[in-house]
Design a protein around this motif. Structure first.
Motif, short mmCIF file in Angstrom:
data_model
loop_
_atom_site.label_atom_id
_atom_site.label_comp_id
_atom_site.label_asym_id
_atom_site.label_seq_id
_atom_site.Cartn_x
_atom_site.Cartn_y
_atom_site.Cartn_z
N GLU A 1 7.70 9.31 -2.43
CA GLU A 1 8.76 10.27 -2.75
C GLU A 1 10.15 9.79 -2.36
OE1 GLU A 1 7.75 14.15 -1.29
OE2 GLU A 1 5.69 13.95 -2.01
N GLU A 2 10.24 8.79 -1.49
CA GLU A 2 11.53 8.26 -1.08
C GLU A 2 11.48 6.74 -1.06
OE1 GLU A 2 11.66 8.52 3.63
OE2 GLU A 2 11.06 10.41 2.74
N PRO A 3 12.61 6.07 -1.20
CA PRO A 3 12.62 4.61 -1.18
C PRO A 3 12.15 4.07 0.17
CG PRO A 3 14.71 5.46 -1.99
CD PRO A 3 13.94 6.63 -1.45
N MET A 4 11.21 3.17 0.14
CA MET A 4 10.68 2.53 1.34
C MET A 4 10.35 1.09 1.00
SD MET A 4 8.10 5.47 2.82
CE MET A 4 8.26 5.11 4.56
N GLN A 5 10.22 0.26 2.03
CA GLN A 5 9.72 -1.09 1.83
C GLN A 5 8.27 -1.12 2.28
OE1 GLN A 5 11.00 -4.23 4.54
NE2 GLN A 5 12.10 -2.71 5.77
N CYS A 6 7.42 -1.73 1.49
CA CYS A 6 6.00 -1.78 1.80
C CYS A 6 5.62 -3.21 2.16
CB CYS A 6 5.19 -1.26 0.62
SG CYS A 6 5.60 0.48 0.23
N VAL A 7 4.92 -3.35 3.29
CA VAL A 7 4.58 -4.65 3.84
C VAL A 7 3.09 -4.68 4.20
CG1 VAL A 7 6.93 -5.01 4.74
CG2 VAL A 7 5.19 -3.96 6.20
N ALA A 8 2.61 -5.85 4.50
CA ALA A 8 1.21 -6.00 4.91
C ALA A 8 0.95 -5.18 6.17
CB ALA A 8 0.91 -7.47 5.17
N GLY A 9 -0.24 -4.63 6.26
CA GLY A 9 -0.60 -3.84 7.42
C GLY A 9 -2.05 -3.41 7.36
N MET A 10 -2.42 -2.56 8.31
CA MET A 10 -3.77 -2.02 8.38
C MET A 10 -3.69 -0.51 8.60
SD MET A 10 -5.39 -5.05 10.73
CE MET A 10 -7.03 -4.36 10.76
N GLU A 11 -4.59 0.22 7.97
CA GLU A 11 -4.55 1.68 8.00
C GLU A 11 -4.51 2.23 9.43
OE1 GLU A 11 -6.89 5.47 6.01
OE2 GLU A 11 -7.85 3.50 6.00
N HIS B 1 2.34 11.66 -2.17
CA HIS B 1 2.35 10.45 -2.98
C HIS B 1 1.77 10.78 -4.36
CE1 HIS B 1 2.93 8.85 0.94
NE2 HIS B 1 1.67 8.76 1.25
N LEU B 2 2.20 10.05 -5.34
CA LEU B 2 1.69 10.21 -6.69
C LEU B 2 0.97 8.94 -7.09
CD1 LEU B 2 4.88 11.79 -8.28
CD2 LEU B 2 2.82 12.99 -7.54
N TRP B 3 -0.17 9.06 -7.72
CA TRP B 3 -0.97 7.92 -8.16
C TRP B 3 -0.85 7.79 -9.67
CZ3 TRP B 3 -2.78 3.58 -6.66
CH2 TRP B 3 -3.80 2.93 -7.36
N THR B 4 -0.46 6.60 -10.15
CA THR B 4 -0.29 6.39 -11.58
C THR B 4 -1.55 5.84 -12.24
OG1 THR B 4 0.43 4.08 -11.42
CG2 THR B 4 2.13 5.79 -11.19
N GLY B 5 -2.53 5.50 -11.44
CA GLY B 5 -3.71 4.81 -11.95
C GLY B 5 -3.65 3.34 -11.59
N THR B 6 -2.45 2.87 -11.26
CA THR B 6 -2.25 1.49 -10.83
C THR B 6 -1.42 1.45 -9.54
OG1 THR B 6 -2.26 0.76 -13.12
CG2 THR B 6 -1.36 -0.77 -11.50
#
Length: 118
Positions: free
Chosen positions: A11-21, A1-6
């Protein structure tokens, strides 16, 4: 993963949803530090940890994800697929999930039987 500061850039298209580590650990799942990211073709919706244990389901810590394109809707667990031997229907813990094809519409339990219906 790359961090932009924000943002955390994947690296690939994904959908990000609520969750817990602690729950976002299954195959195909990625934790960003604040969200659980899953493949784009998964269908995530409301559910419960105990209701999200069928084959092809993954729990993010908040949402139940079907590892295939599906549409989830209100339903009753007792009427959701397994009662009629239909393995295409699954229970998320709060609703029924069916393959993402065709249409969902109002009906009755007796009227919703036969070829082309599930």
């Amino acid at each position: 993963h790359l961090w932009t500061g924000t943002y955390c850039c994947l690296e690939e298209p994904m959908q990000c949803v609520a969750g817990m580590e602690g729950s976002c650990t299954g195959s195909g799942m990625t934790w960003t530090g604040s969200q659980c990211c899953v493949p784009n073709d998964w269908t995530c919706g409301a559910g419960t940890i105990n209701g999200c244990k069928e084959k092809g389901e993954s729990w993010t810590g908040t949402m139940c994800c079907n590892e295939a394109p599906k549409q989830c809707t209100a339903g009753l667990e007792s009427d959701c697929g397994s009662q009629c031997g239909n393995d295409e229907v699954s229970w998320s813990g709060s609703g029924g999930c069916v393959p993402k094809r065709g249409a969902r519409t109002a009906g009755t339990i007796c009227g919703c039987q036969g070829k082309g219906k599930f």
